[in-house]
Design an enzyme around this catalytic site. Sequence first.
Site, PDB file in Angstrom:
ATOM      1  N   GLU A  52      64.644 -29.259 -25.702  1.00 35.60           N
ATOM      2  CA  GLU A  52      66.074 -29.031 -25.457  1.00 35.60           C
ATOM      3  C   GLU A  52      66.388 -28.742 -23.998  1.00 35.60           C
ATOM      4  O   GLU A  52      67.391 -29.223 -23.459  1.00 35.60           O
ATOM      5  CB  GLU A  52      66.595 -27.897 -26.344  1.00 35.60           C
ATOM      6  CG  GLU A  52      66.857 -28.300 -27.794  1.00 35.60           C
ATOM      7  CD  GLU A  52      65.587 -28.442 -28.615  1.00 35.60           C
ATOM      8  OE1 GLU A  52      64.515 -28.030 -28.130  1.00 35.60           O
ATOM      9  OE2 GLU A  52      65.655 -28.969 -29.736  1.00 35.60           O
ATOM     10  N   HIS A 102      69.625 -21.668 -38.337  1.00 34.04           N
ATOM     11  CA  HIS A 102      70.241 -23.000 -38.356  1.00 34.04           C
ATOM     12  C   HIS A 102      71.729 -22.929 -38.699  1.00 34.04           C
ATOM     13  O   HIS A 102      72.290 -23.895 -39.185  1.00 34.04           O
ATOM     14  CB  HIS A 102      69.553 -23.906 -39.388  1.00 34.04           C
ATOM     15  CG  HIS A 102      68.268 -24.525 -38.910  1.00 34.04           C
ATOM     16  ND1 HIS A 102      67.161 -23.789 -38.618  1.00 34.04           N
ATOM     17  CD2 HIS A 102      67.925 -25.817 -38.665  1.00 34.04           C
ATOM     18  CE1 HIS A 102      66.173 -24.608 -38.232  1.00 34.04           C
ATOM     19  NE2 HIS A 102      66.619 -25.836 -38.260  1.00 34.04           N
TER      20      HIS A 102
HETATM   21  C1  LIG Z   1      63.767 -26.226 -30.877  1.00 32.10           C
HETATM   22  C2  LIG Z   1      64.035 -27.080 -32.054  1.00 32.10           C
HETATM   23  N1  LIG Z   1      64.476 -28.335 -31.870  1.00 32.10           N
HETATM   24  C3  LIG Z   1      64.698 -29.138 -32.923  1.00 32.10           C
HETATM   25  C4  LIG Z   1      64.497 -28.691 -34.189  1.00 32.10           C
HETATM   26  C5  LIG Z   1      64.732 -29.606 -35.374  1.00 32.10           C
HETATM   27  N2  LIG Z   1      63.447 -29.918 -35.951  1.00 32.10           N
HETATM   28  C6  LIG Z   1      62.970 -29.244 -37.006  1.00 32.10           C
HETATM   29  S1  LIG Z   1      61.443 -29.705 -37.400  1.00 32.10           S
HETATM   30  C7  LIG Z   1      61.399 -30.851 -36.192  1.00 32.10           C
HETATM   31  C8  LIG Z   1      60.196 -31.695 -36.020  1.00 32.10           C
HETATM   32  C9  LIG Z   1      58.990 -30.911 -35.691  1.00 32.10           C
HETATM   33  O1  LIG Z   1      57.918 -31.755 -35.681  1.00 32.10           O
HETATM   34  P1  LIG Z   1      56.452 -31.235 -35.688  1.00 32.10           P
HETATM   35  O2  LIG Z   1      56.293 -30.168 -34.655  1.00 32.10           O
HETATM   36  O3  LIG Z   1      55.582 -32.409 -35.564  1.00 32.10           O
HETATM   37  O4  LIG Z   1      56.261 -30.548 -37.112  1.00 32.10           O
HETATM   38  P2  LIG Z   1      56.406 -31.223 -38.543  1.00 32.10           P
HETATM   39  O5  LIG Z   1      57.813 -31.056 -38.970  1.00 32.10           O
HETATM   40  O6  LIG Z   1      55.978 -32.634 -38.442  1.00 32.10           O
HETATM   41  O7  LIG Z   1      55.496 -30.423 -39.432  1.00 32.10           O
HETATM   42  C10 LIG Z   1      62.584 -30.847 -35.474  1.00 32.10           C
HETATM   43  C11 LIG Z   1      62.887 -31.737 -34.353  1.00 32.10           C
HETATM   44  C12 LIG Z   1      64.092 -27.356 -34.351  1.00 32.10           C
HETATM   45  N3  LIG Z   1      63.922 -26.814 -35.560  1.00 32.10           N
HETATM   46  N4  LIG Z   1      63.856 -26.577 -33.277  1.00 32.10           N
END
Ligand SMILES: Cc1ncc(C[n+]2csc(CCOP(=O)(O)OP(=O)(O)O)c2C)c(N)n1
Lengths: 340, 328
Positions: free
Chosen positions: B62, B131
């Site tokens: 971000e 959220h």
């Molecule tokens: C700082 C932030 N940006 C965006 C999000 C939205 N978001 C939730 S999970 C996610 C993906 C995370 O991917 P990863 O770290 O690979 O974990 P996974 O969900 O695949 O287990 C995103 C972009 C968030 N929760 N927090």
Amino acid sequence: MSRVENIGIIDPSRYGEYGISKEDLMWMWRTMMLIRRFEERVVKLFEEKKLVGASHLYIGMEAVATGVMKALDKDDYIVSTYRGHGHALARGIPPRLVMAELFGRATGTNKGLGGSMHVSMYPELGIMMTTAIVGSGIPVAAGLGYAIKYRGEKRVVAAFFGDGAVNTGAFHEGANMIGLWRLPVILVCENNLYGMGGRVDRVTAGSTGFSVIHRALAYNIDGIVVDGFDPVAVYIAARKAAEKARNGGGPTFIEARTYRFLGHNLRDPQRYRSREEVEEWKRKDAVIRLTRILIDNGYASQEELDGIEKQILEEIEDSVRFAQESPYLSFEELYNFIYA
Amino acid sequence: MGEIIMSYAAALRETLREEMRRDPNIVILGEDVGAWGGVFTVTLGLLQEFGPQRVIDTPISEAAIVGAALGMALAGLRPVAEIMYMDFITIAMDQLITHAAKLRFMSGGRIKLPMVIRTQYGIGRAYGPQHSQFVPSWFLQPGIKVVAPSTPADAKGLLKAALREDNPVLFIEAALLYETTGPVPEGDYIIPIGLADIKRKGSDVTIVAISRTVLDALKAAEILSEKHGIEAEVIDPRTLYPLDLKTIFSSVRKTGRLVITTDEIRSGSVAAEILSRVAEDPDTLYSLETAPKIVSSPDMPVPTPAPLEKAYMVNPDKIVNAVITMLR
Ligand SMILES: Cc1ncc(C[n+]2csc(CCOP(=O)(O)OP(=O)(O)O)c2C)c(N)n1
Ligand SMILES: [Mg+2]
């Protein structure tokens, strides 16, 4: 200088050499099966609209939490995430508490106030924090690790996060501290190839073969890349990292190569990957594989496993009943939880 | 030109499409804005039309999303950065508040920053404290403009304005608004930033409603009219910074009563800011016949369990009760 080691699938013929007992294998199988069936039940509850809100499921990734939790002691610290149902169950939080939390009830792990994304926060079993903000757990793991070192304790911290998290500033700042101060932290990267729709190679500079292990080396942290579909391999990796950390050897970054069989959450239209790709990965299914190993190598009979599975299903149904019969907190009570 | 009925999300999407066709400097960047189409479908199909150079899927970063948008704006592009949930904008605060909001001033007025940050707040979906936050007051900072449209038409008109503005605009949407529908004027429909809208005329009480709560306020106004014979005037500021105080003051002077509704927590809210402005204006203050009232979320993180979140949130009944108590 930090180094990277690879641990692939461990052939059953070598279990003895690694000190893997029948008991260990049965625990792993039961844990993975519990997570699998629990999550399947959760999907159904969402479809029936009995559950609402967030739904980041762990199906496909069971071997990771199972292997890591197996390697941890009861005093160790854990930092978990919004994809934490599997972490919770593998750590031994009773399904009743987990399900009640998903239902938002006062009997849940966090009285319902965390919900799905914080279901695994349970300091009683060392899961000190969960975060729904990607990357935010890593600096916190540094702080927990620092406290351990400061007090001269033998604990370790295991911090779970995804492949997408390694692109957050919080990851980089936290990993630098962890590497710099040689903290007793195991960074457990659940690399399931995608952060929401962002595939590793499309969002990570310098990744090769969808791996993010180079991130560890940048901060002088040893890396282990492990097959995340083999709970035994994950266990061996985590055990090694934990022993090293307990003996003052500093941090390890474990990259568990895994895949989520479902979408990012239940609202994910999955436009970023093909059905064929998902089917291909499903052939690595950890639960099916361990089932076969147990039977083929005479650790258990199909009937025995069926019996355990039946128990698991009953336990899950009991958890649903328990949750649905449990009350919510009253609104007035909520004011008690804002300040200590 | 005519009007088309469309959803809030579609209004935003079509506006982005129209403006991107018009202005090749516009680029979109954010998490899952491309292949996914945006988690709330706002950018769905734009990657296919404009390609990956203009619809950029970013890493989960971000601070760098907003910082890169700032750099693009410095170089004369017109970035539209998406921050998926308003909660995540905390990570980009330095870039937004300490840089984007200050650069023009620090440069003695030489630098222009044509950039839009789109985000949304997620309350009402049982997603819990991390959220669901609606925190527009954190952005009441000279150098940034803050808009929060409540209808599909306003979403279009204000996004068009934001995309022709040479200052950073924080554009705040709401998850619960995306699927709401309404008439949207076709063509170059622009609503000037800084202009409030009277969503309903009335003479007995002024309800200033922010973002999603405009819908609650309009329902409350219907109930007040039908069941209690009270005619509420509902004002949607639409722009939260700078505020259109003139429209608010003149309504309050007319009705003599003021309720402000918002999905913020009470303390430090935009609602509180509006109230303080009213209190500072003698003609408006002395026109009040009763003490004004803010109907907001309480000072508490958003509880996750659906029934508790429901109890926590503003709703038409809470607004009706506030008005009736005031008029009793
Ligand atoms: C700082 C932030 N940006 C965006 C999000 C939205 N978001 C939730 S999970 C996610 C993906 C995370 O991917 P990863 O770290 O690979 O974990 P996974 O969900 O695949 O287990 C995103 C972009 C968030 N929760 N927090
Ligand atoms: Mg991932």
